[in-house]
Write a protein that holds these residues in place. Sequence first.
Motif, PDB file in Angstrom:
ATOM      1  N   GLY A 113      30.535  33.457  41.892  1.00 55.99           N
ATOM      2  CA  GLY A 113      30.844  34.043  43.201  1.00 55.99           C
ATOM      3  C   GLY A 113      32.267  34.581  43.249  1.00 55.99           C
ATOM      4  N   SER A 114      33.179  33.876  42.607  1.00 61.91           N
ATOM      5  CA  SER A 114      34.556  34.363  42.536  1.00 61.91           C
ATOM      6  C   SER A 114      34.617  35.614  41.661  1.00 61.91           C
ATOM      7  CB  SER A 114      35.467  33.280  41.942  1.00 61.91           C
ATOM      8  OG  SER A 114      36.693  33.856  41.551  1.00 61.91           O
ATOM      9  N   ALA A 115      33.939  35.560  40.516  1.00 59.35           N
ATOM     10  CA  ALA A 115      34.046  36.667  39.562  1.00 59.35           C
ATOM     11  C   ALA A 115      33.340  37.926  40.056  1.00 59.35           C
ATOM     12  CB  ALA A 115      33.483  36.221  38.214  1.00 59.35           C
ATOM     13  N   VAL A 116      32.130  37.739  40.603  1.00 62.85           N
ATOM     14  CA  VAL A 116      31.365  38.923  41.021  1.00 62.85           C
ATOM     15  C   VAL A 116      31.812  39.369  42.400  1.00 62.85           C
ATOM     16  CG1 VAL A 116      29.079  39.737  41.675  1.00 62.85           C
ATOM     17  CG2 VAL A 116      29.370  38.363  39.619  1.00 62.85           C
ATOM     18  N   GLY A 117      32.180  40.608  42.505  1.00 60.24           N
ATOM     19  CA  GLY A 117      32.622  41.130  43.800  1.00 60.24           C
ATOM     20  C   GLY A 117      32.881  42.609  43.677  1.00 60.24           C
ATOM     21  N   LEU A 118      33.861  43.069  44.418  1.00 59.56           N
ATOM     22  CA  LEU A 118      34.171  44.494  44.401  1.00 59.56           C
ATOM     23  C   LEU A 118      34.642  44.940  43.028  1.00 59.56           C
ATOM     24  CD1 LEU A 118      35.966  44.668  47.844  1.00 59.56           C
ATOM     25  CD2 LEU A 118      33.670  45.451  47.258  1.00 59.56           C
ATOM     26  N   GLY A 119      35.172  44.003  42.255  1.00 56.53           N
ATOM     27  CA  GLY A 119      35.609  44.331  40.896  1.00 56.53           C
ATOM     28  C   GLY A 119      34.457  44.909  40.084  1.00 56.53           C
ATOM     29  N   ASN A 120      33.262  44.386  40.273  1.00 54.84           N
ATOM     30  CA  ASN A 120      32.119  44.863  39.509  1.00 54.84           C
ATOM     31  C   ASN A 120      31.525  46.132  40.102  1.00 54.84           C
ATOM     32  OD1 ASN A 120      32.374  41.886  39.780  1.00 54.84           O
ATOM     33  ND2 ASN A 120      31.033  41.930  38.006  1.00 54.84           N
ATOM     34  N   ILE A 121      31.441  46.150  41.431  1.00 53.51           N
ATOM     35  CA  ILE A 121      30.637  47.197  42.051  1.00 53.51           C
ATOM     36  C   ILE A 121      31.479  48.388  42.497  1.00 53.51           C
ATOM     37  CG2 ILE A 121      29.219  47.621  44.123  1.00 53.51           C
ATOM     38  CD1 ILE A 121      28.122  44.693  43.371  1.00 53.51           C
ATOM     39  N   PHE A 127      45.205  44.390  48.680  1.00 49.10           N
ATOM     40  CA  PHE A 127      44.479  45.673  48.555  1.00 49.10           C
ATOM     41  C   PHE A 127      42.971  45.471  48.535  1.00 49.10           C
ATOM     42  CE2 PHE A 127      42.816  45.891  44.294  1.00 49.10           C
ATOM     43  CZ  PHE A 127      43.667  45.139  43.500  1.00 49.10           C
ATOM     44  N   TYR A 128      42.536  44.303  48.062  1.00 40.48           N
ATOM     45  CA  TYR A 128      41.101  44.008  48.010  1.00 40.48           C
ATOM     46  C   TYR A 128      40.511  43.994  49.431  1.00 40.48           C
ATOM     47  CZ  TYR A 128      37.130  41.602  45.686  1.00 40.48           C
ATOM     48  OH  TYR A 128      35.931  41.260  45.133  1.00 40.48           O
ATOM     49  N   SER A 129      41.306  43.458  50.367  1.00 41.68           N
ATOM     50  CA  SER A 129      40.817  43.377  51.746  1.00 41.68           C
ATOM     51  C   SER A 129      40.661  44.762  52.366  1.00 41.68           C
ATOM     52  CB  SER A 129      41.774  42.557  52.607  1.00 41.68           C
ATOM     53  OG  SER A 129      41.904  41.284  52.054  1.00 41.68           O
ATOM     54  N   PHE A 168      40.228  41.284  32.996  1.00 40.48           N
ATOM     55  CA  PHE A 168      40.906  40.175  33.677  1.00 40.48           C
ATOM     56  C   PHE A 168      40.576  40.151  35.158  1.00 40.48           C
ATOM     57  CE2 PHE A 168      43.353  39.747  29.825  1.00 40.48           C
ATOM     58  CZ  PHE A 168      43.640  38.397  29.795  1.00 40.48           C
ATOM     59  N   PHE A 169      40.631  41.322  35.782  1.00 40.80           N
ATOM     60  CA  PHE A 169      40.358  41.399  37.222  1.00 40.80           C
ATOM     61  C   PHE A 169      38.946  40.898  37.511  1.00 40.80           C
ATOM     62  CE2 PHE A 169      39.018  43.435  41.133  1.00 40.80           C
ATOM     63  CZ  PHE A 169      40.140  43.339  41.938  1.00 40.80           C
ATOM     64  N   SER A 170      38.000  41.398  36.737  1.00 42.26           N
ATOM     65  CA  SER A 170      36.608  41.086  37.023  1.00 42.26           C
ATOM     66  C   SER A 170      36.297  39.610  36.800  1.00 42.26           C
ATOM     67  CB  SER A 170      35.708  41.963  36.152  1.00 42.26           C
ATOM     68  OG  SER A 170      34.414  41.958  36.663  1.00 42.26           O
ATOM     69  N   LEU A 171      36.972  39.000  35.836  1.00 40.49           N
ATOM     70  CA  LEU A 171      36.721  37.574  35.586  1.00 40.49           C
ATOM     71  C   LEU A 171      37.602  36.673  36.449  1.00 40.49           C
ATOM     72  CD1 LEU A 171      36.438  37.569  31.679  1.00 40.49           C
ATOM     73  CD2 LEU A 171      34.571  37.373  33.325  1.00 40.49           C
ATOM     74  N   SER A 172      38.364  37.240  37.377  1.00 40.93           N
ATOM     75  CA  SER A 172      39.301  36.472  38.215  1.00 40.93           C
ATOM     76  C   SER A 172      40.240  35.659  37.324  1.00 40.93           C
ATOM     77  CB  SER A 172      38.581  35.489  39.148  1.00 40.93           C
ATOM     78  OG  SER A 172      37.518  36.084  39.807  1.00 40.93           O
ATOM     79  N   LEU A 173      40.754  36.310  36.295  1.00 41.28           N
ATOM     80  CA  LEU A 173      41.438  35.574  35.240  1.00 41.28           C
ATOM     81  C   LEU A 173      42.918  35.931  35.139  1.00 41.28           C
ATOM     82  CD1 LEU A 173      40.295  33.574  33.293  1.00 41.28           C
ATOM     83  CD2 LEU A 173      40.031  35.377  31.612  1.00 41.28           C
TER      84      LEU A 173
END
Length: 453
Positions: free
Chosen positions: A25-33, A107-109, A228-233
Amino acid sequence: MNKPDKQGQRARFNTKIGVIATTVGSAVGLGNIWRFPYEAGSNGGGAFMLCYIMFIFIIGVPVICAEFIMGRGTRSNILGAYRKLSRGKWYIAGFMGIAASVAILSFYSVVAGWICEYFVQSVRGELMLASSSEYHEAFDQFSTGNWRPVVWTLIFLSLNFLILVRGVTKGIERMSNILMPLLFILLMIFCVNSLTLSGASEGLAFLFNPDFSKITPRVLLSAMGQAFFSLSLGLGCMTTYASYFGNKTRLGRTAITTASLDTLVAVLAGVIIFPAVFSFGISPQAGPTLVFEVLPAIFNSLPGGVVWSSLFFFLLILASLTSTISMSEISIAFMTEELKMKRRTATIVNTLIAMALGSLCALSFGALSGFTIFGMTIFNFFDYLASNILLPIGGMIASVFVGWVVDRRFIRNQLTANGSIKFRAYSLILFCLRYVAPAGIALVFLNSIGIIS
Ligand code: PHE
């Protein structure tokens, strides 16, 4: 989440599936889509995809393991984890992670706010326009108009606040358990639809046929940043979440599952977007606005488009929330544990800072578009600084730290859940943490500033 449970200990995620769902849930988000398709589109498609997948598995997975080891082993926030494991100044990396988390949250918000606007427009049936150029204009008008994007950013951050302030183990677990599979099913359906579009083969070739001559230093840096962004890493998010894992959680397996599911969602998003990009004659290089022009056009071409788009944007808001909750938790855990603040106060501080910076990011498409830092708008600067610089540096420090400083027995105990499970890849992970990840990250940096080619 870090409210103490009944025995006065830190709270834990309750079930095996809960651990996976919250981490994914943390990893999957706007980073992917949102971010993956536009980064791939601007950086040569297949070439980017190839580098991205390589970074996910060669650098990403070992670094997730490092963060998990630090978090579950110390049961601390990112700063506390470094401090508990070493007397040196390593904890300074924790501050960098916290700064990155606040920049990303800001910026994500804004983007999540755009999604909220699109959700409302979908429900009202206003998202059905005639051509892709109209979608372009509509988005342009909305994002450059000043007050609506700011208001949505503030509304989104308020929602995030409300969930956080309640202490969220149950809330997030339950929400992620239902939400993630549903979002996944929806993406599969859209995928099948996109494959029937006239531009399908061109879109797939763009995404999966790497043109090796396009692998430039810029592409490598962007692909690493995206991984890194996509994996919340690289900022302590996985460390903080792992501090809530149970003692029996299998860290290695959780890392692989998270990376695989996260990558799968990004690839699905690419398979949805690029056939449509070529069918509707949109430029793949549109940048951060790409999916806001392409997705509505896709929904418009589907029977019952209003329902699909409303459902999709709704799920995307929830997927964004599960990510923003995790990035907020980094600084909240730090403030409550290190600065001894009350959870509520910490959450308020985190939200107010993000609201101030988020408004600036939202305005950087309109009133503040002429204000630039190193030639980038505030929004782009925050994104570039956090994703392409701070996260990889944070990841490099975590891997060197776990690879070279942390006691081997501690690492082995964490990876084998105190000897109760076998962990065959131990030497491989250690090798990656000591040599492969730090050297890989350093090479990409040196290459991008032109020191080596
Ligand atoms: N990984 C999240 C996404 O892909 C974003 C994120 C970055 C979340 C950093 C937490 C920390 O949307």
